[in-house]
Design a protein around this motif. Structure first.
Motif, PDB file in Angstrom:
ATOM      1  N   GLY A 113       0.822  -1.214   0.000  1.00  0.00           N
ATOM      2  CA  GLY A 113       0.000   0.000   0.000  1.00  0.00           C
ATOM      3  C   GLY A 113       0.852   1.258   0.000  1.00  0.00           C
ATOM      4  N   LEU A 114       1.895   1.256   0.826  1.00  0.00           N
ATOM      5  CA  LEU A 114       2.745   2.442   0.903  1.00  0.00           C
ATOM      6  C   LEU A 114       3.523   2.649  -0.394  1.00  0.00           C
ATOM      7  N   ILE A 131      -5.368  -3.140   1.131  1.00  0.00           N
ATOM      8  CA  ILE A 131      -4.394  -2.348   0.368  1.00  0.00           C
ATOM      9  C   ILE A 131      -4.951  -0.962   0.002  1.00  0.00           C
ATOM     10  N   PRO A 132      -6.151  -0.911  -0.600  1.00  0.00           N
ATOM     11  CA  PRO A 132      -6.633   0.420  -1.003  1.00  0.00           C
ATOM     12  C   PRO A 132      -6.802   1.377   0.175  1.00  0.00           C
ATOM     13  N   MET A 133      -7.112   0.829   1.350  1.00  0.00           N
ATOM     14  CA  MET A 133      -7.272   1.675   2.523  1.00  0.00           C
ATOM     15  C   MET A 133      -5.941   2.373   2.853  1.00  0.00           C
ATOM     16  N   VAL A 169      -2.336   3.201   8.825  1.00  0.00           N
ATOM     17  CA  VAL A 169      -2.015   1.853   9.287  1.00  0.00           C
ATOM     18  C   VAL A 169      -2.872   1.472  10.504  1.00  0.00           C
ATOM     19  N   ILE A 170      -3.040   2.420  11.404  1.00  0.00           N
ATOM     20  CA  ILE A 170      -3.855   2.122  12.592  1.00  0.00           C
ATOM     21  C   ILE A 170      -5.289   1.783  12.186  1.00  0.00           C
ATOM     22  N   LEU A 171      -5.833   2.579  11.255  1.00  0.00           N
ATOM     23  CA  LEU A 171      -7.195   2.299  10.814  1.00  0.00           C
ATOM     24  C   LEU A 171      -7.262   0.939  10.121  1.00  0.00           C
ATOM     25  N   ALA A 172      -6.209   0.611   9.374  1.00  0.00           N
ATOM     26  CA  ALA A 172      -6.171  -0.685   8.712  1.00  0.00           C
ATOM     27  C   ALA A 172      -6.116  -1.813   9.737  1.00  0.00           C
ATOM     28  N   ILE A 173      -5.345  -1.616  10.787  1.00  0.00           N
ATOM     29  CA  ILE A 173      -5.276  -2.636  11.846  1.00  0.00           C
ATOM     30  C   ILE A 173      -6.656  -2.813  12.473  1.00  0.00           C
ATOM     31  N   SER A 174      -7.291  -1.683  12.762  1.00  0.00           N
ATOM     32  CA  SER A 174      -8.617  -1.731  13.379  1.00  0.00           C
ATOM     33  C   SER A 174      -9.593  -2.500  12.489  1.00  0.00           C
TER      34      SER A 174
END
Lengths: 253, 291, 285
Positions: free
Chosen positions: B85-86, B155-157, B204-209
């Motif tokens: 993603g990055l 990934i898109p997030m 990344v935090i939102l993706a983890i959540s």
């Protein structure tokens, strides 16, 4: 002067939160005349204009002290209904702001929200207002086309027609030609000249020549104060205050 | 007319306030049901016991295996989604042409619109068999393929949130880097990424959540065997899968088993709530910095 | 090689890696869609669409599933649309900057991050048990409505925010009240954006299985629902059920049902994208 006073401010102060935007303004404006408000940006002229139809009410932290009188009635009294007030005081804005609807729907909007439903009444009002705004001949065949398709100058005259449709007695104009080309500007100015036979007009302008061309009276504002108010001719030929003189000769602004 | 204006405003206000009632409802439901659970199972046992077997005769109520399963699939997902993603974010920002960006971005968004149950099917029937040809010891249900597929989903997030963060870095900074003769790569990693770091961290935090709360992919592909392990090759069970597992069965209301799903639910809620608020906090600090 | 040559080489390498990463997701997506279509498309026929579920894979159909999905779609729209738009209008047009409104905003952002399965637990306790709706369509639609409410509120606010101040001023200056201005000017001008948001939210709801499983929607429902209080199943649950069975034929069924679900999801998203593009073209303020 002899003529009747239509609009009046008595010891008016206005604030945006802590900012003191208008400082004890006193002025009396004549009926069926054009008064121009001039002054550098941020001098309070637009704020002052908007106190006459209370358009500032929606701005958080805005408040006034003192009185604004229209026909000798204080419009900031509790019993004054803002919608009734605005039916009497039309307004035209800096940038043409037609609604994203048809030309016809734009003109009759004010009447419709008052509850007028009869088609014949609406159509007649539309035609009358568009004629008064010198736009009828240009749009009579496309009344039901989108207003956004009109040119900037036409849009501004449509906005004037829209304001006229609810039969106000006062017209407030906030730099109505600043976004227009010279030809459209000339048309709008001509229109203002016509309209003053029936309406009391207050116009805010940046353009000194425009103030000279269209107005009977001019008020000069500076840093929230009304510095000078006089007949336009007098003001432009022999300003009393040094700041006025500096401004109209273009030394700042 | 004024009265009707007031009534309308009141109704609109009510609609907005319902959102608060939803939050209160969530907390109330989770608390009231799990209080009953914690009266029987002490919190200390819940947090320290190493086995989770509420549906067996020998009942053990340690949440750790479910948490481990959740963290394992989440870890795999982030390990996939973060680098990809990055890189996409940097590539689209510094390398790709406008036309390319216009085509690729909506296509990537498609990945986020596919229902998760569909991803689960993909993980189980395509990814796991494929991985088994490489890693023969891989079980039919495992954290690895569920995590990989979940990573593809998020990934898109990461890419779009990181791209926003990178592109909001002031132009002057980037131009200064190029002005000193940096390559695009040096500009990206030397200047842009550090400057956008808080925005990237938020993504990344939102993706983890999101991964922690994801249900259907893991319910289908990761298995239903709570075990305290970090081995991605064996079946595990996540918090969400456990809730689904119990919901599919016939557990009578009021029983301890029934209450376990609320205890699991409140654990999940605490995790995601903390992550989300951490991201808001970082975002707020970050905005202040640039204003 | 000089230092700068190495740097240039690294730069080139990363460029290629960037292209690789960008396309790997898309390639996986393509493989996946291809695989699904190959596996499932042969199974789709009239009988599959119009048959009730069955224990025998070859006789099982998705009638109850897609009818249930349609019901859920309609009911969720009816509940979430007025609620979400009203809340969005309140927050954008009426709410003043106060502590409670600030709290409302943070709260909505938080709700948007709550996992869908938690909404399932909420629905189970409130709608299924307390309101005694059971595992009915209504309970499912209410649960999903709460789930997508934050999305609708946020997109409504965005759409309303895009309506320029000058339109509101124009309306107020003609004596219109706040609500008249919102109803006659702001909402029509932002309707395209609001609709886009709602459709995107619905496409999310259509794909949800977890919260509905938790509230007790069943995989096996031998009849099509005829009222909101009937029990139901939806396509994602049917797919989940078939996927979890060991027999190969059920996987084929699942693939076929996935094709139908994806068609619905992509169609909703396509409409949303189309509306958004049209809106952007139509109105240039």
């Amino acid at each position: 002067m002899g003529k009747k006073t239509k609009l009046e401010a008595i010891d008016l102060d206005a604030y945006y939160g802590d900012f003191h935007a208008l400082k004890s303004i006193n002025i009396a404006m004549e009926e069926k005349a054009v008064t121009a408000f001039i002054g550098p940006s941020g001098c309070g002229k637009s704020t002052f204009l908007r106190t006459f139809n209370r358009m500032n009410d929606y701005i958080e932290g805005f408040r006034t002290e003192g009185q604004i009188l229209i026909d000798n009635k204080d419009i900031y009294q509790k019993d004054v209904r803002v919608d009734e007030l605005r039916k009497n005081v039309g307004m035209v804005f800096q940038k043409p702001n037609p609604f994203p609807k048809s030309i016809y729907e734009n003109v009759v909007y004010g009447l419709k929200i008052q509850g007028v439903k009869k088609k014949s009444v609406l159509e007649e009002a539309a035609e009358t207002s568009l004629r008064r705004a010198a736009l009828w001949d240009e749009v009579k065949d496309k009344l039901h086309k989108s207003a956004l398709a009109l040119s900037g100058g036409q849009q501004q005259r449509l906005c004037i027609a829209r304001a006229l449709a609810i039969s106000p007695s006062v017209l407030l104009m906030d730099e109505p030609a600043s976004a227009l080309d010279p030809i459209s500007t000339a048309k709008v100015e001509e229109l203002i000249y016509e309209l003053k036979n029936d309406y009391t007009i207050v116009i805010v302008t940046h353009n000194m020549q425009q103030a000279g061309r269209v107005s009977d009276y001019t008020a000069f504002f500076y840093m929230g104060e009304l510095v000078e108010f006089n007949k336009t001719k007098t003001m432009f030929t022999s300003p009393k205050d040094e700041r006025t003189q500096n401004y109209i000769t273009g030394r700042f602004g | 007319m004024r009265a009707s204006e007031k009534i309308i405003e009141g109704l609109l206000w009510l609609s907005a306030v319902i959102t608060i009632l939803i939050t209160i409802g969530i907390i109330w439901v989770l608390l009231s049901e799990s209080i009953g659970f914690f009266q029987v199972v002490p919190l200390s046992e819940f947090l320290t016991e190493k086995e989770w077997t509420p549906l067996f005769a020998d009942k053990k109520f340690g949440i750790m295996p479910l948490v481990a399963g959740t963290l394992l699939t989440t870890g795999v997902a982030i390990a996939v989604a973060l680098p990809i993603g990055l890189t996409i974010a940097i590539y689209l920002n510094e390398y790709a042409h406008d036309r390319m960006r216009l085509v690729v971005k909506p296509l990537l968004e498609v990945l986020a619109t596919i229902p998760t149950v569909v991803y689960g099917f993909f993980a189980l029937t395509v990814v796991t068999p494929f991985l088994q040809t490489i890693i023969p010891s891989l079980a039919g249900f495992n954290a690895l393929s569920a995590g990989i597929v979940m990573g593809i989903m998020i990934i898109p997030m990461i890419s779009s949130l990181s791209e926003d963060a990178i592109s909001s870095v002031p132009r002057s900074l980037r131009e200064a880097a190029y002005g000193m003769g940096s390559t695009r790569l040096q500009t990206s990693f030397g200047v842009m990424v550090p400057a956008a770091s808080s925005g990237i961290v938020v993504s990344v935090i939102l993706a983890i959540s999101r991964a922690v709360g994801e249900t259907m992919i893991v319910a289908i592909a990761a298995g239903q065997q709570p075990r305290l392990t970090l081995n991605p090759l064996v079946p595990i069970e996540t918090i969400t899968t456990y809730i689904v597992q119990v919901s599919l069965g016939d557990v009578p209301r009021g029983s301890l088993e029934y209450k376990t799903i609320f205890a699991a639910g409140i654990t999940l809620f605490v995790f995601t709530f903390a992550l989300n608020n951490l991201s808001f906090w970082i975002k707020k600090k970050y905005q202040e910095k640039y204003d | 090689m000089t230092n700068s040559d190495i740097n240039r080489l690294k730069d080139k390498a990363f460029h290629i890696f960037g292209i690789f990463c960008t396309f790997i997701g898309l390639v996986v997506l393509a493989i996946f869609l291809f695989d699904i279509v190959v596996e499932g498309v042969g199974r789709i026929n009239w009988d599959f669409l119009t048959s009730l579920p069955s224990r025998r894979a070859s006789r099982a159909g998705i009638l109850t599933a897609w009818v249930g999905t349609l019901w859920i779609l309609v009911l969720t729209t009816l509940i979430a649309f007025p609620l979400g738009v009203s809340a969005g209008v309140y927050l954008e047009e009426y709410a003043k900057k106060s502590r409670i409104n600030n709290f409302l905003e943070i709260n909505i952002a938080n709700l948007a991050g709550v996992p869908s399965i938690i909404y399932g637990l909420l629905g189970l306790e409130i709608f299924v048990r307390q309101m005694r709706l059971g595992g009915s369509l209504l309970a499912g639609a209410l649960t999903l409505s709460l789930l997508i409410l934050p999305i609708i509120i946020v997109t409504t606010r965005e759409a309303i925010k895009a309506v320029p101040r000058s339109i509101r001023d124009g309306s107020y200056a003609l004596g219109a009240s706040k609500w008249q201005t919102v109803w006659n000017q702001v909402l029509p001008a932002s309707f395209g954006g609001i609709l886009t948001g709602i459709i995107l939210a619905l496409s999310r709801a259509v794909g949800e299985a977890a919260p509905l499983i938790v509230i007790g929607a069943l995989a096996y429902v031998p009849f099509t629902p005829s009222s909101p209080l009937d029990e139901f199943t939806v396509l994602p649950i049917q797919i989940f059920n078939w996927t979890s069975r060991p027999q190969e034929e059920f996987l084929t069924n699942a693939a076929a049902a996935i094709i139908i679900l994806l068609i619905i999801t992509f169609m909703l998203n396509g409409i949303a994208v189309y509306l958004r593009n049209r809106q952007q073209k139509k109105i240039k303020w």
